[in-house]
Scaffold this motif. Structure first.
Motif, mmCIF file in Angstrom:
data_model
loop_
_atom_site.group_PDB
_atom_site.id
_atom_site.type_symbol
_atom_site.label_atom_id
_atom_site.label_comp_id
_atom_site.label_asym_id
_atom_site.label_seq_id
_atom_site.Cartn_x
_atom_site.Cartn_y
_atom_site.Cartn_z
ATOM 1 N N GLY A 359 39.772 44.084 30.536
ATOM 2 C CA GLY A 359 41.160 44.010 30.997
ATOM 3 C C GLY A 359 41.723 42.607 31.111
ATOM 4 N N PHE A 360 41.017 41.613 30.564
ATOM 5 C CA PHE A 360 41.572 40.260 30.588
ATOM 6 C C PHE A 360 42.433 40.028 29.359
ATOM 7 C CE2 PHE A 360 37.957 39.933 33.467
ATOM 8 C CZ PHE A 360 38.652 39.523 34.585
ATOM 9 N N HIS A 361 43.207 38.951 29.393
ATOM 10 C CA HIS A 361 44.135 38.620 28.299
ATOM 11 C C HIS A 361 45.143 39.751 28.085
ATOM 12 C CE1 HIS A 361 41.044 35.566 26.490
ATOM 13 N NE2 HIS A 361 41.333 35.353 27.763
ATOM 14 N N SER A 362 45.435 40.486 29.178
ATOM 15 C CA SER A 362 46.447 41.547 29.139
ATOM 16 C C SER A 362 47.108 41.623 30.508
ATOM 17 C CB SER A 362 45.803 42.890 28.807
ATOM 18 O OG SER A 362 45.222 43.459 29.972
ATOM 19 N N THR A 363 48.110 42.500 30.636
ATOM 20 C CA THR A 363 48.839 42.612 31.918
ATOM 21 C C THR A 363 47.935 43.131 33.040
ATOM 22 O OG1 THR A 363 49.586 44.766 31.178
ATOM 23 C CG2 THR A 363 51.127 42.934 30.907
ATOM 24 N N LYS A 364 46.766 43.671 32.665
ATOM 25 C CA LYS A 364 45.835 44.144 33.704
ATOM 26 C C LYS A 364 45.250 42.986 34.517
ATOM 27 C CE LYS A 364 44.491 48.276 31.200
ATOM 28 N NZ LYS A 364 43.666 48.641 30.050
ATOM 29 N N ASP A 365 45.358 41.763 33.996
ATOM 30 C CA ASP A 365 44.891 40.597 34.757
ATOM 31 C C ASP A 365 46.062 40.074 35.582
ATOM 32 O OD1 ASP A 365 43.661 38.425 35.820
ATOM 33 O OD2 ASP A 365 43.479 37.308 33.928
ATOM 34 N N ASN A 366 46.340 40.790 36.692
ATOM 35 C CA ASN A 366 47.470 40.412 37.549
ATOM 36 C C ASN A 366 46.980 40.239 38.989
ATOM 37 O OD1 ASN A 366 47.500 43.015 38.907
ATOM 38 N ND2 ASN A 366 48.317 43.815 36.986
ATOM 39 N N PHE A 367 47.908 39.896 39.880
ATOM 40 C CA PHE A 367 47.518 39.537 41.239
ATOM 41 C C PHE A 367 46.828 40.690 41.977
ATOM 42 C CE2 PHE A 367 48.333 38.690 45.781
ATOM 43 C CZ PHE A 367 47.664 37.482 45.878
ATOM 44 N N SER A 368 47.151 41.954 41.606
ATOM 45 C CA SER A 368 46.544 43.091 42.315
ATOM 46 C C SER A 368 45.030 43.149 42.092
ATOM 47 C CB SER A 368 47.193 44.405 41.867
ATOM 48 O OG SER A 368 46.818 44.697 40.537
ATOM 49 N N ARG A 369 44.574 42.418 41.106
ATOM 50 C CA ARG A 369 43.144 42.403 40.805
ATOM 51 C C ARG A 369 42.372 41.412 41.675
ATOM 52 N NH1 ARG A 369 40.807 42.701 34.673
ATOM 53 N NH2 ARG A 369 38.625 42.592 35.259
ATOM 54 N N VAL A 370 43.104 40.530 42.336
ATOM 55 C CA VAL A 370 42.453 39.465 43.121
ATOM 56 C C VAL A 370 41.919 40.019 44.437
ATOM 57 C CG1 VAL A 370 42.801 37.233 44.261
ATOM 58 C CG2 VAL A 370 43.956 37.723 42.089
ATOM 59 N N ASN A 371 40.690 39.681 44.751
ATOM 60 C CA ASN A 371 40.076 40.016 46.029
ATOM 61 C C ASN A 371 40.009 38.709 46.846
ATOM 62 O OD1 ASN A 371 38.115 40.287 48.081
ATOM 63 N ND2 ASN A 371 37.110 41.979 46.994
ATOM 64 N N MET A 372 40.975 38.555 47.778
ATOM 65 C CA MET A 372 41.105 37.278 48.496
ATOM 66 C C MET A 372 39.856 36.967 49.330
ATOM 67 S SD MET A 372 43.941 36.030 47.404
ATOM 68 C CE MET A 372 44.013 34.574 48.427
ATOM 69 N N ASP A 373 39.220 38.018 49.875
ATOM 70 C CA ASP A 373 37.994 37.787 50.667
ATOM 71 C C ASP A 373 36.900 37.199 49.771
ATOM 72 O OD1 ASP A 373 39.251 38.833 52.869
ATOM 73 O OD2 ASP A 373 38.506 40.866 52.530
ATOM 74 N N ASN A 374 36.791 37.754 48.570
ATOM 75 C CA ASN A 374 35.775 37.261 47.638
ATOM 76 C C ASN A 374 36.072 35.832 47.188
ATOM 77 O OD1 ASN A 374 33.515 38.723 47.188
ATOM 78 N ND2 ASN A 374 34.169 39.634 45.250
ATOM 79 N N LEU A 375 37.361 35.527 47.041
ATOM 80 C CA LEU A 375 37.755 34.162 46.669
ATOM 81 C C LEU A 375 37.300 33.188 47.763
ATOM 82 C CD1 LEU A 375 39.195 32.089 44.893
ATOM 83 C CD2 LEU A 375 41.379 32.851 45.850
ATOM 84 N N ALA A 376 37.541 33.566 49.017
ATOM 85 C CA ALA A 376 37.114 32.719 50.144
ATOM 86 C C ALA A 376 35.589 32.573 50.172
ATOM 87 C CB ALA A 376 37.624 33.302 51.461
ATOM 88 N N LEU A 377 34.886 33.675 49.896
ATOM 89 C CA LEU A 377 33.420 33.615 49.859
ATOM 90 C C LEU A 377 32.931 32.669 48.761
ATOM 91 C CD1 LEU A 377 32.106 37.284 50.347
ATOM 92 C CD2 LEU A 377 32.016 35.379 51.980
ATOM 93 N N MET A 378 33.607 32.722 47.611
ATOM 94 C CA MET A 378 33.208 31.867 46.485
ATOM 95 C C MET A 378 33.376 30.390 46.848
ATOM 96 S SD MET A 378 31.997 31.682 43.372
ATOM 97 C CE MET A 378 32.169 33.190 42.417
ATOM 98 N N ILE A 379 34.498 30.069 47.492
ATOM 99 C CA ILE A 379 34.733 28.673 47.908
ATOM 100 C C ILE A 379 33.611 28.230 48.865
ATOM 101 C CG2 ILE A 379 36.307 27.146 49.196
ATOM 102 C CD1 ILE A 379 38.574 29.164 48.191
#
Ligand SMILES: [Zn+2]
Length: 392
Positions: A359-379
């Motif tokens: 689903g990348f390089h298409s409209t499926k790669d949009n903000f609804s796909r982001v997991n903010m908790d996981n982003l914080a964990l990654m940082i």
């Protein structure tokens, strides 16, 4: 620091040929400036239509081959059939622009450097800030691209066959010529499909553009956050220099990373300090941290560094109590570092539950796909990774 606000600037289509690329660079630079973080801009010659132009060139060669086969011009046909693999090799394997340099603009890598008094190593982090939209998804594309070796062989075979249709009486008759013509015609259709894969995005309307939220907006957000936390003294660097590189041109075959590595390290790596790279892709979607076992573009694939797998895995375990998982292969900026011998790894999140690596390089790669908790964990994991060098 508001990661949702940052992501609102990094969930927009920003392909390399668009003004949105420069606008995103301005956003990154303005954000760093607002935080009081110094940076350097490395300008380079960006070929924004790399794949599109390559796709047109390959299709043109296939059409030329068909004409030469029909006209029974074997020498010229053989040269054209050979030009197809040589062009692919030059552009994709050796990063030599043969045809794709006809359209150029200025690209920018944005580089933040933190140095310590007695450095024992340099830890580089990288993420690309450009995005891409493709005509086909990666599964459809793979179905077509897997026949590239066969198409090359068939092209050479039909060119060689043309020698015999000229020389030998039985083949001179219509049958041989028709068979060769049909084969060359099928090859035109095939390279036309490859062209759509490489450059078909040009036909897509504005509402089909990928937002590039997880590829690779979240990775840029993670490195901005890392830069700020280091600047604010929240991360103990010990005796590690840290370099953070935001690259352009990744989606047009790793051009930003290519320039960065070339300018800093040259063709072969002679380290002043032991240097490693952690590259980020597909960060901040669902699922555990993943790394890709292999990284390459066309023929040669390089292995992820075992020590980096262990270090990143240990950091991820500490923040999430889950294990890092392997994935098969990827094409990304880390390849340019690996090619000169710099130990490197690309990490991201698995995307499960969800679309995973799809689903990348298409409209499926949009903000609804982001997991903010996981982003914080990654940082947090990246910061623990840096601090992991304090003890071993
Ligand atoms: Zn990417």
């Amino acid at each position: 620091m508001d990661l949702v606000e940052i992501m609102s600037h990094l969930s927009i289509p920003r392909p390399d040929h668009s003004p949105a690329l420069e606008e995103t660079a301005v956003y990154i630079k303005t954000t760093l400036t607002d935080w009081g973080i110094p940076f350097v801009v490395q300008e380079f010659t960006l070929r924004p239509y790399m794949q599109l132009i390559l796709g047109i060139a390959l299709l043109a060669l296939a059409v030329l081959l068909l004409v030469l086969v029909i006209k029974k011009r074997p020498v010229a046909a053989l040269i054209v059939a050979l030009a197809i693999p040589l062009l692919l090799l030059a552009e994709f394997e050796f990063f030599v622009p043969v045809v794709t340099g006809i359209v150029k603009k200025t690209g920018q890598n944005i580089v933040v450097t933190y140095t310590v008094a007695n450095p024992a190593r340099e830890l580089i982090f990288a993420a690309h800030y450009d995005s891409k939209t493709d005509f086909w998804d990666h599964i459809q594309r793979a179905r077509i691209y897997r026949f590239i070796p066969l198409a090359i062989v068939l092209g050479l075979a039909v060119a060689v066959f043309t020698f015999f249709t000229r020389r030998y009486a039985p083949l001179k008759k219509k049958g041989g010529t028709i068979a060769a013509g049909i084969t060359a015609g099928v090859l035109v259709i095939y390279w036309g499909l490859v062209f759509l894969g490489f450059g078909g995005y040009i036909f897509l309307p504005a509402d089909r553009q990928s937002f590039g939220a997880v590829d690779n907006g979240t990775s840029v957000a993670a490195l901005l956050a890392l830069a700020k936390d280091i600047h604010d003294g929240k991360v103990s660097l010990g005796n590690s220099n840290v370099t953070i590189v935001f690259t352009a041109g990744e989606e047009v075959t790793l051009q930003g990373a290519h320039w960065y590595v070339k300018e800093r390290f040259g063709a072969s790596w002679q380290p002043a300090l032991p240097t490693t790279l952690v590259n980020l892709e597909l960060v901040g979607q669902n699922g555990p941290m993943v790394y890709w076992k292999k990284d390459g573009v066309f023929l040669k694939y390089y292995d992820a560094d075992p020590e980096l797998i262990e270090r990143l895995g240990a950091a991820w375990m500490r923040v999430s109590e889950t294990s890092i998982e392997p994935r098969e292969s990827i094409t990304d900026d880390a390849q340019r570092f690996m090619a000169v011998g710099i130990p490197a790894i690309t990490v991201g999140n698995s995307g499960t539950p969800g679309l995973g690596e799809g689903g990348f390089h298409s409209t499926k790669d949009n903000f609804s796909r982001v997991n903010m908790d996981n982003l914080a964990l990654m940082i947090h994991a990246l910061e623990l990774y840096i601090e992991g060098y304090l003890t071993k």
